[in-house]
Scaffold this active site. Structure first.
Site, PDB file in Angstrom:
ATOM      1  N   GLU B 138      69.444 -12.496  -0.270  1.00  0.00           N
ATOM      2  CA  GLU B 138      69.915 -13.335   0.840  1.00  0.00           C
ATOM      3  C   GLU B 138      70.468 -12.505   1.939  1.00  0.00           C
ATOM      4  O   GLU B 138      71.001 -11.352   1.621  1.00  0.00           O
ATOM      5  CB  GLU B 138      70.738 -14.418   0.271  1.00  0.00           C
ATOM      6  N   GLY B 142      71.914  -8.700  -2.229  1.00  0.00           N
ATOM      7  CA  GLY B 142      70.860  -8.688  -2.966  1.00  0.00           C
ATOM      8  C   GLY B 142      71.016  -8.443  -4.399  1.00  0.00           C
ATOM      9  O   GLY B 142      70.386  -8.658  -5.482  1.00  0.00           O
ATOM     10  N   ARG B 252      61.412  -2.110 -13.409  1.00  0.00           N
ATOM     11  CA  ARG B 252      61.852  -0.951 -13.246  1.00  0.00           C
ATOM     12  C   ARG B 252      61.190   0.281 -13.740  1.00  0.00           C
ATOM     13  O   ARG B 252      61.165   1.319 -13.254  1.00  0.00           O
ATOM     14  CB  ARG B 252      63.447  -0.721 -13.723  1.00  0.00           C
ATOM     15  N   GLN B 345      58.196  20.210   3.231  1.00  0.00           N
ATOM     16  CA  GLN B 345      58.751  21.313   3.636  1.00  0.00           C
ATOM     17  C   GLN B 345      57.753  22.722   3.407  1.00  0.00           C
ATOM     18  O   GLN B 345      57.663  23.404   4.354  1.00  0.00           O
ATOM     19  CB  GLN B 345      60.088  21.767   2.806  1.00  0.00           C
ATOM     20  N   GLU B 372      64.742  -3.344  -6.079  1.00  0.00           N
ATOM     21  CA  GLU B 372      64.877  -3.438  -7.514  1.00  0.00           C
ATOM     22  C   GLU B 372      66.077  -2.949  -8.019  1.00  0.00           C
ATOM     23  O   GLU B 372      66.075  -2.451  -9.151  1.00  0.00           O
ATOM     24  CB  GLU B 372      63.504  -2.665  -8.289  1.00  0.00           C
ATOM     25  N   GLY B 373      67.378  -2.986  -7.219  1.00  0.00           N
ATOM     26  CA  GLY B 373      68.323  -2.349  -7.779  1.00  0.00           C
ATOM     27  C   GLY B 373      68.617  -0.949  -7.085  1.00  0.00           C
ATOM     28  O   GLY B 373      67.792   0.033  -7.656  1.00  0.00           O
TER      29      GLY B 373
END
Lengths: 264, 394
Positions: B138, B142, B252, B345, B372-373
């Site tokens: 929200e 989060g 995760r 690079q 996701e964290g």
């Protein structure tokens, strides 16, 4: 009817192939995979079976090789073969093409196939000849570089062969040994379900004695052809790079280069 | 050799074959299509997507993570970690490897839905390749739903009335339905949160696009007296957060696998380039300035894979793998970003060109360090496991 498909475990395409000078044999220590040319033979067998044009009851993948060759057979089964046969025996190690063809033919006799399919070449030895040797031992007709197969009647195939001069159309009665070119089809992907179920399908492991192979005809010591040495191809002369700074000038330089060599 | 020796790092034959098959499918089918697309597109468009999906279905590469009983492939967390890595070596691998080509799975909490919800929502997603959304974060935050989640769901007879705002609800503008987390009890923390199925045409629900970095946008969703059937509650009231957490490990680990696939492909591309490109009379591959970042990246890829596989394996064993999954996600997403940066690079200017996937992945991986964290949340979770109550300052 039964189709046997000859398959081989070869060094993975990404692995630099080399002969081990100590043994005179291909170094097979790296990653290995199913010979990519054989996947076209499995697909050809699958398409014949799925078309229903011949009453194919089973497709059997057959391989000669060390213990690790089981992986190639699992892949063959995941691509559609119903079961597999693994000919493995220390006595077979180092066999040349003639000896390998004899050993495979002995294994195939036990299966009594109506059709033997194989890829046009192996990605390691690249001899292109194993099909002909197998056919000779089985007393079957041999076709090579086949890129199209249609069923004619109940017991023969009309095959199109790719040749340097064009295409041959050949009618062949079954049983026969046919090596297929890689232009014959686009092999399917092994499906998740087929991969996960591959190990559940029957895998018969047979020794040289199991298929009545005469030990005096196989193995490195009994092979007529012996590797004696190899050398790299001569290095190519470096090319000339023409930078495209002004396209008109670049074209002029290219035309002049070609003209000097009487190429245009 | 001792009988207690380690059994080794070799994958089972089936999993190795499946991984190779996926890798071949991506290389032979998806990459050529992507190469022909306008690189500024957000995703693989129709009709190309539909054509590729048909090929993937034929090959059985469809919703491989969804349970078999719902029509999916039923792969375990470990199997998915391996497969996801193989499927991530292409441009549109975020948010879902395959870019929709190998199917979209429904919001995982729906697997805990009742029979009617499974039939109405889960199976059609798998059968028809429907797009869905999940709305949990929200504007107030989060990473801390216990405090930040303020959207309410008030029971009124045979319906719930939703009010509140959600952020970062990817695909809510295109989806047929999604899962929305809302408070059924405003007096408690996590145990007051419930999960609901909300169809996107429901009156009182308003979706607006929020453009973000990448060729991408996500959405903000507003609920103003949005009435949904009470039958759309997933599980029981107050179970929403607990249901979501059950799948957190897997989610995760999957992100770690995606980062691995992209990092590996980036290194492959940069290594190839370094063997072709000459500067000042010598190949880039001869320069330590190129060798060292490639070597560092390879080491970090191996380390990230070890973390991801361990977390996945523990999850499949039924062990608590939450901290392991945090380690895997943290390390792999940071590693992926650093690796893509190094490879850009090495390519120099070409690395920034839109037609190169590196530029696309650079922005994707930057985002992955947050979704996701965020990395800081993962570090906090790892530290909290080490320090216990002391980490919370209580």
């Amino acid at each position: 009817m039964k189709i046997c498909v000859l398959v081989k475990e070869v060094p993975d395409a990404a692995v630099q192939k080399r002969i081990d000078p100590a043994t005179g044999r291909m170094d097979r220590s790296g990653e290995k995979n199913l010979n990519p040319y054989d996947t076209h033979a499995i697909e050809a067998a699958m398409q014949l079976k799925e078309s229903g044009a011949l009453p194919i009851e089973e497709i059997v993948a057959v391989s000669m090789g060390p213990e690790s060759a089981v992986r190639a057979l699992h892949k063959a089964v995941s691509l559609g073969a119903d079961r597999s046969v693994h000919l493995t025996d220390a006595a077979l190690a180092g066999s040349d093409v003639a000896a390998t063809g004899y050993a495979l033919a002995q294994t195939l006799k036990r299966e009594n196939p109506d059709l033997v399919l194989l890829g046009q070449q192996s990605d390691d030895g690249e001899c292109y000849t194993i099909g002909a040797v197998v056919a000779d031992h089985l007393g079957m007709p041999s076709l090579t570089q086949v890129i199209k197969m249609d069923v004619e009647g109940g017991n023969s195939l009309r095959a199109e062969r790719q040749a340097e001069y064009g295409y041959d159309t050949v009618q062949v009665s079954l049983p026969a040994v046919i090596s297929v070119g890689d232009a014959i089809n686009e092999p399917r992907y092994p499906s998740l379900k087929a991969i996960m179920g591959a190990k559940k399908k029957q895998l018969d492991t047979v020794s040289a004695a199991d298929v009545a192979i005469d030990a005096s005809k196989v193995g490195g010591d009994h092979s007529a052809a012996q590797w004696t040495g190899s050398k790299e191809p001569p290095k190519k002369a470096p090319g000339r790079i023409i930078e495209d700074e002004d396209t008109a000038q670049t074209v002029e330089q290219i035309v002049a280069w070609l003209d000097e060599r009487k190429l245009i | 050799m001792s009988d207690h020796s380690f059994s080794g790092f070799e994958l089972p034959d089936e999993l190795r074959m499946l991984s190779e098959a996926l890798r071949d499918f991506v290389r032979n089918e998806i990459l050529p299509v992507e190469a022909a697309l306008d690189p500024t597109l957000r995703a693989i468009p129709q009709p190309q997507l539909g054509e590729l999906q048909a090929k993937a279905r034929t090959a059985g590469f469809w919703c491989m993570d969804a349970p078999v009983e719902f029509g999916g492939g039923g792969l375990s967390t470990f199997e998915m970690a391996v497969v996801w890595e193989a499927a991530s070596r292409h441009r549109y691998t975020f948010p879902t490897p395959g870019g929709g080509v190998i199917g979209y799975s429904p919001p995982v909490v729906l697997y805990r839905g009742n029979e009617e919800q499974i039939e109405k929502y889960v199976k059609p997603v798998i059968e028809k390749g429907l797009i869905t959304f999940t709305a949990i974060s929200e504007p107030t935050g989060g990473s801390d739903p216990a405090r930040a989640l303020r959207t309410t769901a008030r029971r009124d007879g045979d319906k719930y009335i939703l009010n509140g705002r959600k952020m970062w609800a990817t695909n809510a503008d295109e989806a047929d339905f999604g899962v929305v987390y809302a408070r059924t009890d405003t007096a408690t923390g996590r145990s007051g949160i419930s999960a609901f199925v909300v169809e996107t045409n429901t009156p009182g629900m308003h979706v607006s696009k929020v453009p973000v970095m990448r060729n991408h946008w996500t959405t903000e969703v507003e609920f103003n007296d949005c009435e949904i059937p009470a039958a759309n509650l997933i599980g029981d009231e107050g179970e929403g957060f607990a249901l979501a957490q059950k799948w957190m490990v897997r989610g995760r680990v999957m992100l770690a696998a995606q980062a691995l696939g992209v990092a590996e492909e980036s290194v492959r591309m940069a290594a190839e380039w370094s063997k072709e490109r000459e500067t000042f009379g010598a190949l880039l591959a001869t320069r330590q300035g190129v060798q060292f970042p490639l070597a560092d990246s390879l080491v970090e890829i191996e380390a990230a894979r070890a973390l991801a596989w361990k977390a996945a394996w523990k999850d499949d064993q039924g062990q608590d793998a939450r901290v392991d999954a945090s380690m895997a996600k943290l390390f792999a997403s940071e590693m992926g970003f650093n690796t893509v940066d190094r490879c850009i690079q090495i390519f120099g200017g070409m690395g920034t060109a839109k037609e190169m996937n590196l530029e696309h992945w650079f922005r994707d991986l930057r985002t992955m360090r947050i979704v996701e964290g965020a990395s800081e949340i993962q570090r906090y979770l790892i530290a909290r496991d080490l320090l216990g109550a002391a980490a919370t300052g209580r």
